[in-house]
Scaffold this motif. Structure first.
Motif, mmCIF file in Angstrom:
data_model
loop_
_atom_site.group_PDB
_atom_site.id
_atom_site.type_symbol
_atom_site.label_atom_id
_atom_site.label_comp_id
_atom_site.label_asym_id
_atom_site.label_seq_id
_atom_site.Cartn_x
_atom_site.Cartn_y
_atom_site.Cartn_z
ATOM 1 N N ARG A 235 0.859 -1.185 0.000
ATOM 2 C CA ARG A 235 0.000 0.000 0.000
ATOM 3 C C ARG A 235 0.892 1.230 0.000
ATOM 4 O O ARG A 235 1.605 1.501 0.969
ATOM 5 N N ILE A 236 0.871 1.979 -1.110
ATOM 6 C CA ILE A 236 1.720 3.158 -1.245
ATOM 7 C C ILE A 236 0.848 4.334 -1.675
ATOM 8 O O ILE A 236 0.343 4.373 -2.796
ATOM 9 N N ILE A 237 0.673 5.263 -0.763
ATOM 10 C CA ILE A 237 -0.118 6.454 -1.066
ATOM 11 C C ILE A 237 0.594 7.273 -2.150
ATOM 12 O O ILE A 237 1.817 7.304 -2.236
ATOM 13 N N ASP A 238 -0.192 7.938 -2.992
ATOM 14 C CA ASP A 238 0.345 8.705 -4.118
ATOM 15 C C ASP A 238 1.476 9.635 -3.697
ATOM 16 O O ASP A 238 1.402 10.319 -2.666
ATOM 17 N N THR A 239 2.548 9.644 -4.478
ATOM 18 C CA THR A 239 3.710 10.482 -4.182
ATOM 19 C C THR A 239 4.022 11.493 -5.291
ATOM 20 O O THR A 239 4.835 12.393 -5.085
#
Length: 336
Positions: A235-239
């Motif tokens: 799970r990687i929040i938008d960067t």
């Protein structure tokens, strides 16, 4: 002999002539028995506590004692806690919510089934690492508006059909090897490794019905599933606010070599000299992948370093084995 009394105590003079008379210390405090003293003190305290001054003072004294005891306990416990060891991670099984993964692609998407056969579970193999026919042709420095990898056209036309890789992709992989041979010779990266990653990740730029153009760009853009923590994905929040992956909620792996946005921003390269670091351009992506694999002073001619490099790209043992098998197959076929 005359007896003298001091405070009611009889004092008798010594009979020895010429010696000084001694008088006992008559003013010594006479203490009552301990039990009687305790009872007396208790009664006095109880009577005093019933007075107005006692009713105000006793709770204050008790509260002061409680505060002092708490402070003493804190002086012992707090330093011990601060100086104690801390776990590296709170919960190693929890899915991270920040974009700081150690590998580039997080969700390998081969266009066909992975190689069959048992996946090794013990120590990594120590045999020969996969190599292929060395690219031949001038190592042309990138120039604005050109595609330096075109210098390997003859080599790509000869080797590509043997290994089943489109010539455009062959040129990208071969040129990346040449560039790294100049900038980081000790890494000893072979095009077979880059080609194997390109196959496992996107079928050399053909995943999601994309096609690899003569300019090395895969269109339509190859964009992976959202890294939202489902389906085994991290799970990687938008960067990047969707600038690279067109997703403003979660990050996604992008391009033929499947970089995530944060990694591309760190390691992106411009191999074709057009002034743009484009993850959807296989020339740029292959060179960037090579730079990533060579990080940390790795020597990819050493089996241990080779496996560590692939696992740093994607820390999944089945993935690493698929890359090894594919690279080994390319290396063998190229020498026929």
């Amino acid at each position: 002999m005359t007896a003298t009394k001091v405070d009611g105590v009889a004092v008798v003079p010594a009979v020895t002539p010429g010696r000084r008379r001694r008088v006992p210390f008559a003013h010594a405090v006479r203490l009552p028995p301990p039990r009687q003293a305790a009872v007396t003190a208790a009664r006095a305290t109880r009577e005093w506590s019933r007075r107005p001054s006692g009713r105000l003072t006793v709770p204050g004294v008790f509260l002061l004692a409680l505060v002092a005891a708490t402070a003493a306990a804190g002086a012992l416990l707090v330093p011990a806690t601060i100086g104690g060891s801390k776990p590296v991670a709170v919960d190693a099984s929890a899915a991270p919510t920040v974009a700081v993964p150690p590998a580039l692609p997080l969700d390998p998407r081969p266009t066909g089934p992975l190689p069959t056969g048992a996946v090794p579970t013990g120590a990594v193999p120590t045999g020969a690492f996969p190599t292929g026919v060395v690219p031949t042709g001038p190592a042309v420095a990138p120039t604005i508006g050109g595609r330096p990898s075109d210098a390997l056209a003859a080599w790509a036309q000869q080797v590509g059909p043997k290994v089943g890789i489109p010539p455009t992709a062959m040129r990208a992989y071969g040129y990346a090897e040449q560039m790294l041979a100049q900038s980081n010779r000790s890494c000893a990266l072979s095009w077979t490794t880059l080609a194997a990653i390109g196959q496992v990740e996107s079928g050399h730029g053909s995943a999601n019905r994309a096609q690899l153009g003569a300019d090395g760009k895969a269109l339509p853009k190859i964009i992976g599933l959202p890294l939202d923590g489902t389906g085994g994905r991290m799970r990687i929040i938008d960067t990047d606010r969707g600038a690279l992956d067109d997703d403003k909620i979660y990050d996604r792996a992008i391009g033929p070599m499947q970089f995530i946005p944060t990694t591309w921003q760190e390691i992106g390269a411009d191999a074709d000299g057009d002034g743009i670091k484009d993850p959807h351009d296989l020339d740029d992506a292959a060179l960037a992948a090579g730079n990533y694999l060579c990080k940390g002073g790795r020597n990819l001619s050493i089996p241990g370093d080779w496996w560590n490099a692939i696992l740093s790209y994607n820390d999944v043992r089945r993935y690493a084995q698929a890359v090894y098998d594919t690279a080994d197959r390319y290396g063998r076929a190229s020498r026929l």
